[in-house]
Design a protein around this motif. Structure first.
Motif, PDB file in Angstrom:
ATOM      1  N   ARG A  35       0.821  -1.213   0.000  1.00 37.42           N
ATOM      2  CA  ARG A  35       0.000   0.000   0.000  1.00 37.42           C
ATOM      3  C   ARG A  35       0.855   1.262   0.000  1.00 37.42           C
ATOM      4  NH1 ARG A  35      -3.141   2.554   4.984  1.00 37.42           N
ATOM      5  NH2 ARG A  35      -1.074   3.490   5.069  1.00 37.42           N
ATOM      6  N   GLU A  36       2.022   1.190   0.673  1.00 40.50           N
ATOM      7  CA  GLU A  36       2.909   2.344   0.764  1.00 40.50           C
ATOM      8  C   GLU A  36       3.868   2.453  -0.419  1.00 40.50           C
ATOM      9  OE1 GLU A  36       2.679   4.749   3.190  1.00 40.50           O
ATOM     10  OE2 GLU A  36       0.836   3.623   3.531  1.00 40.50           O
ATOM     11  N   GLY A  37       3.750   1.565  -1.402  1.00 43.62           N
ATOM     12  CA  GLY A  37       4.638   1.613  -2.561  1.00 43.62           C
ATOM     13  C   GLY A  37       6.027   1.090  -2.283  1.00 43.62           C
ATOM     14  N   GLY A  38       6.189   0.354  -1.179  1.00 46.94           N
ATOM     15  CA  GLY A  38       7.505  -0.125  -0.794  1.00 46.94           C
ATOM     16  C   GLY A  38       7.965  -1.363  -1.535  1.00 46.94           C
ATOM     17  N   ILE A  39       7.074  -2.024  -2.267  1.00 46.43           N
ATOM     18  CA  ILE A  39       7.424  -3.217  -3.038  1.00 46.43           C
ATOM     19  C   ILE A  39       7.671  -2.832  -4.493  1.00 46.43           C
ATOM     20  CG2 ILE A  39       6.736  -5.537  -3.730  1.00 46.43           C
ATOM     21  CD1 ILE A  39       7.078  -5.286  -0.731  1.00 46.43           C
ATOM     22  N   ASN A  40       6.686  -2.228  -5.122  1.00 49.96           N
ATOM     23  CA  ASN A  40       6.804  -1.675  -6.468  1.00 49.96           C
ATOM     24  C   ASN A  40       5.650  -0.701  -6.665  1.00 49.96           C
ATOM     25  OD1 ASN A  40       4.466  -3.188  -7.546  1.00 49.96           O
ATOM     26  ND2 ASN A  40       5.818  -4.989  -7.426  1.00 49.96           N
ATOM     27  N   ASP A  41       5.555  -0.135  -7.851  1.00 53.25           N
ATOM     28  CA  ASP A  41       4.512   0.870  -8.099  1.00 53.25           C
ATOM     29  C   ASP A  41       3.452   0.367  -9.069  1.00 53.25           C
ATOM     30  OD1 ASP A  41       6.004   0.812 -10.400  1.00 53.25           O
ATOM     31  OD2 ASP A  41       6.392   2.974 -10.500  1.00 53.25           O
ATOM     32  N   GLU A  42       3.219  -0.935  -9.087  1.00 50.84           N
ATOM     33  CA  GLU A  42       2.278  -1.526 -10.035  1.00 50.84           C
ATOM     34  C   GLU A  42       0.845  -1.484  -9.494  1.00 50.84           C
ATOM     35  OE1 GLU A  42       3.867  -5.363 -10.947  1.00 50.84           O
ATOM     36  OE2 GLU A  42       5.733  -4.538 -11.757  1.00 50.84           O
ATOM     37  N   PHE A  43       0.394  -0.310  -9.087  1.00 60.09           N
ATOM     38  CA  PHE A  43      -0.974  -0.122  -8.617  1.00 60.09           C
ATOM     39  C   PHE A  43      -1.948  -0.295  -9.788  1.00 60.09           C
ATOM     40  CE2 PHE A  43       1.587   2.173  -5.507  1.00 60.09           C
ATOM     41  CZ  PHE A  43       0.964   1.866  -4.309  1.00 60.09           C
ATOM     42  N   PRO A  44      -3.206  -0.670  -9.450  1.00 59.40           N
ATOM     43  CA  PRO A  44      -3.768  -1.013  -8.138  1.00 59.40           C
ATOM     44  C   PRO A  44      -3.418  -2.440  -7.718  1.00 59.40           C
ATOM     45  CG  PRO A  44      -5.466  -1.161  -9.821  1.00 59.40           C
ATOM     46  CD  PRO A  44      -4.238  -0.639 -10.514  1.00 59.40           C
ATOM     47  N   PHE A  45      -3.282  -2.613  -6.393  1.00 53.76           N
ATOM     48  CA  PHE A  45      -2.968  -3.913  -5.825  1.00 53.76           C
ATOM     49  C   PHE A  45      -4.220  -4.541  -5.215  1.00 53.76           C
ATOM     50  CE2 PHE A  45       1.193  -1.705  -5.294  1.00 53.76           C
ATOM     51  CZ  PHE A  45       1.956  -2.560  -6.067  1.00 53.76           C
ATOM     52  N   LEU A  46      -4.375  -5.832  -5.424  1.00 55.69           N
ATOM     53  CA  LEU A  46      -5.330  -6.629  -4.667  1.00 55.69           C
ATOM     54  C   LEU A  46      -4.536  -7.233  -3.517  1.00 55.69           C
ATOM     55  CD1 LEU A  46      -8.071  -7.986  -4.182  1.00 55.69           C
ATOM     56  CD2 LEU A  46      -7.383  -9.775  -5.802  1.00 55.69           C
ATOM     57  N   LEU A  47      -4.790  -6.753  -2.300  1.00 53.52           N
ATOM     58  CA  LEU A  47      -3.951  -7.113  -1.161  1.00 53.52           C
ATOM     59  C   LEU A  47      -4.354  -8.463  -0.557  1.00 53.52           C
ATOM     60  CD1 LEU A  47      -3.630  -3.627   0.597  1.00 53.52           C
ATOM     61  CD2 LEU A  47      -2.130  -4.679  -1.117  1.00 53.52           C
ATOM     62  N   GLY A  48      -3.495  -8.936   0.357  1.00 59.23           N
ATOM     63  CA  GLY A  48      -3.753 -10.170   1.084  1.00 59.23           C
ATOM     64  C   GLY A  48      -3.008 -11.359   0.508  1.00 59.23           C
ATOM     65  N   HIS A  49      -2.354 -12.132   1.399  1.00 56.59           N
ATOM     66  CA  HIS A  49      -1.614 -13.295   0.892  1.00 56.59           C
ATOM     67  C   HIS A  49      -1.443 -14.414   1.917  1.00 56.59           C
ATOM     68  CE1 HIS A  49       1.356 -10.608   2.730  1.00 56.59           C
ATOM     69  NE2 HIS A  49       2.053 -11.689   3.012  1.00 56.59           N
ATOM     70  N   GLU A  50      -1.703 -14.180   3.210  1.00 57.24           N
ATOM     71  CA  GLU A  50      -1.569 -15.240   4.224  1.00 57.24           C
ATOM     72  C   GLU A  50      -2.910 -15.950   4.361  1.00 57.24           C
ATOM     73  OE1 GLU A  50       1.803 -13.586   7.350  1.00 57.24           O
ATOM     74  OE2 GLU A  50      -0.305 -13.486   7.911  1.00 57.24           O
ATOM     75  N   ALA A  51      -3.193 -16.871   3.443  1.00 52.49           N
ATOM     76  CA  ALA A  51      -4.575 -17.303   3.305  1.00 52.49           C
ATOM     77  C   ALA A  51      -4.750 -18.812   3.278  1.00 52.49           C
ATOM     78  CB  ALA A  51      -5.170 -16.702   2.029  1.00 52.49           C
ATOM     79  N   ALA A  52      -5.950 -19.210   3.710  1.00 54.43           N
ATOM     80  CA  ALA A  52      -6.402 -20.591   3.587  1.00 54.43           C
ATOM     81  C   ALA A  52      -7.827 -20.575   3.043  1.00 54.43           C
ATOM     82  CB  ALA A  52      -6.367 -21.303   4.939  1.00 54.43           C
ATOM     83  N   GLY A  53      -8.166 -21.601   2.314  1.00 50.51           N
ATOM     84  CA  GLY A  53      -9.509 -21.675   1.740  1.00 50.51           C
ATOM     85  C   GLY A  53      -9.749 -23.005   1.060  1.00 50.51           C
ATOM     86  N   VAL A  54     -10.795 -23.048   0.254  1.00 49.16           N
ATOM     87  CA  VAL A  54     -11.218 -24.281  -0.400  1.00 49.16           C
ATOM     88  C   VAL A  54     -11.161 -24.100  -1.915  1.00 49.16           C
ATOM     89  CG1 VAL A  54     -13.136 -25.882  -0.731  1.00 49.16           C
ATOM     90  CG2 VAL A  54     -12.675 -24.940   1.535  1.00 49.16           C
ATOM     91  N   VAL A  55     -10.565 -25.057  -2.594  1.00 51.51           N
ATOM     92  CA  VAL A  55     -10.494 -25.003  -4.054  1.00 51.51           C
ATOM     93  C   VAL A  55     -11.905 -25.118  -4.623  1.00 51.51           C
ATOM     94  CG1 VAL A  55      -9.624 -26.144  -6.127  1.00 51.51           C
ATOM     95  CG2 VAL A  55      -8.172 -25.999  -4.089  1.00 51.51           C
ATOM     96  N   GLU A  56     -12.253 -24.165  -5.479  1.00 47.65           N
ATOM     97  CA  GLU A  56     -13.579 -24.167  -6.098  1.00 47.65           C
ATOM     98  C   GLU A  56     -13.552 -24.804  -7.483  1.00 47.65           C
ATOM     99  OE1 GLU A  56     -15.634 -20.526  -7.926  1.00 47.65           O
ATOM    100  OE2 GLU A  56     -16.647 -20.755  -5.984  1.00 47.65           O
ATOM    101  N   SER A  57     -12.516 -24.461  -8.264  1.00 48.82           N
ATOM    102  CA  SER A  57     -12.419 -25.006  -9.617  1.00 48.82           C
ATOM    103  C   SER A  57     -10.962 -24.985 -10.056  1.00 48.82           C
ATOM    104  CB  SER A  57     -13.284 -24.197 -10.606  1.00 48.82           C
ATOM    105  OG  SER A  57     -12.902 -22.822 -10.604  1.00 48.82           O
ATOM    106  N   VAL A  58     -10.638 -25.862 -11.004  1.00 55.64           N
ATOM    107  CA  VAL A  58      -9.269 -25.948 -11.511  1.00 55.64           C
ATOM    108  C   VAL A  58      -9.283 -25.958 -13.024  1.00 55.64           C
ATOM    109  CG1 VAL A  58      -8.435 -27.166  -9.454  1.00 55.64           C
ATOM    110  CG2 VAL A  58      -9.214 -28.478 -11.436  1.00 55.64           C
TER     111      VAL A  58
END
Length: 361
Positions: A49-72
């Motif tokens: 969000r602060e541009g500390g990784i790169n400037d490729e905005f807009p970002f869809l945030l979030g990455h520490e995740a668990a869930g269920v596979v819906e389709s492959v």
């Protein structure tokens, strides 16, 4: 057909995030759509969000995740719809020189989904760490999905997707902590506390937690640190040496990512000891050390990316330990929040008020 879901988007540097409608395409070859159940709020998302990784905005945030596979998509055999998975940001290729030499945890060609998720006007989104999981569903490479026991709490399991795995792996995989070792951990946020837990799992005899915040030191002690050092009040190098017979620790894990704390780690280790850098520095930071000291002290200076983990190996093992009551992942979950609570969670994280806020969907 593509589908529309809600997700947390950072549109510009430093601006508050907002919930927007995200378009998820059907999975293509080698891809999977995952229905997100929980996603931790990591400092890396704030960096985006602060541009500390790169400037490729807009970002869809979030990455520490668990869930269920819906389709492959076509050709996917790692997972199938209905599998409970933890997402990772280093899907190994199996073909690069590291993979071919039997070291896939060093894979030099990790990959993400080829298709892009978009806003409704067609604007392409950059998913955080190739995941983008502050959303009801996300599109990832199938290799980013690691199937684990569905008995695990999604809020706890998802934290293995980044920070907790980084810390545990820094101790066990990178630092090779073993029975009877002395370990010092400098910086007791989520990653540092996970390094404390990893050191305890590995059988370290002495685990010294170093921080400037008494609240964080208390948490580290509750997770297995045998000693704590407030480096506002004591020189951490002298304190670690005093606690290790004057020699220094066998392994010192630097979980801050600053030159000052790295130097502390360097001089707080025993001769022939190991320093592990798992804290993430910023591009402008420079390190200066006397080369004679680097030579004369021997040992190893290592960097730990993602705890040098292999998700297919490490995630199921750690979930099994969690379900056996031997790894308290729940202790890392300070609070659960809704999607619209991410911005406030950033503020609490910045103040050190939480170990991890976790979005639960």
């Amino acid at each position: 057909m593509s589908q529309q879901v809600r997700g947390v988007v950072a549109r510009a540097k430093g601006e508050p995030v907002g919930i927007e409608t995200i378009v998820i395409p059907d999975p293509g070859p080698g891809e999977a759509v995952v229905r997100i159940q929980a996603c931790g709020v990591c400092h890396t998302d704030l960096h985006y969000r602060e541009g500390g990784i790169n400037d490729e905005f807009p970002f869809l945030l979030g990455h520490e995740a668990a869930g269920v596979v819906e389709s492959v998509g076509e050709g996917v055999n790692e997972v199938e719809p209905g599998d409970f998975v933890i997402l990772n940001w280093r899907a190994v290729c199996g073909q690069c020189r590291a993979c071919q030499r039997g070291r896939p945890w060093y894979c030099f060609n990790t990959h993400n989904a080829r298709q892009k998720m978009t806003l409704t006007d067609g604007t392409e989104l950059s998913p955080a760490l190739g995941i983008g999981a502050f959303a009801e569903k996300t599109l990832v490479a199938a290799g980013q999905c690691t199937k684990v026991d569905p008995a695990a709490s999604p809020a706890a399991a998802g934290l293995l997707g980044c920070g907790v795995m980084a810390g545990i792996g820094a101790a066990i995989n990178t630092g090779a902590v073993t029975r009877g070792d002395s370990v010092a951990v400098i910086g007791c946020g989520g990653v540092g506390d996970a390094a404390v837990v990893g050191s305890r799992l590995a059988g370290a005899a002495k685990i010294i937690a170093v921080d400037i915040d008494e609240r964080k030191l208390a948490t580290a002690a509750s997770l297995g640190a045998t000693h704590t050092v407030n480096s506002r009040e004591k020189d951490p190098v002298e304190a670690v040496r005093d606690l290790t017979g004057g020699f220094g620790a066998d392994v010192v894990i630097e979980a801050v990512g600053r030159p000052e704390t790295y130097k502390q780690a360097f001089y707080a280790r025993d001769l022939a000891g190991t320093v592990v850098l798992v804290g993430v520095p910023t591009p402008e930071m420079k390190l200066e050390l006397p080369l004679l000291d680097v030579f004369g002290r021997g040992g190893a200076l290592k960097s730990s990316w993602y705890g040098d983990c292999l998700p297919s190996r490490d995630f199921p093992l750690l979930i099994d330990l969690y379900l056996q009551g031997r790894l308290d992942l729940d202790a890392f979950v300070s609070e659960t929040i809704a999607l619209d609570g991410v911005e406030d969670a950033f503020a609490r994280m910045h103040k050190g008020d939480v170990l991890r806020s976790v979005v639960v969907l």
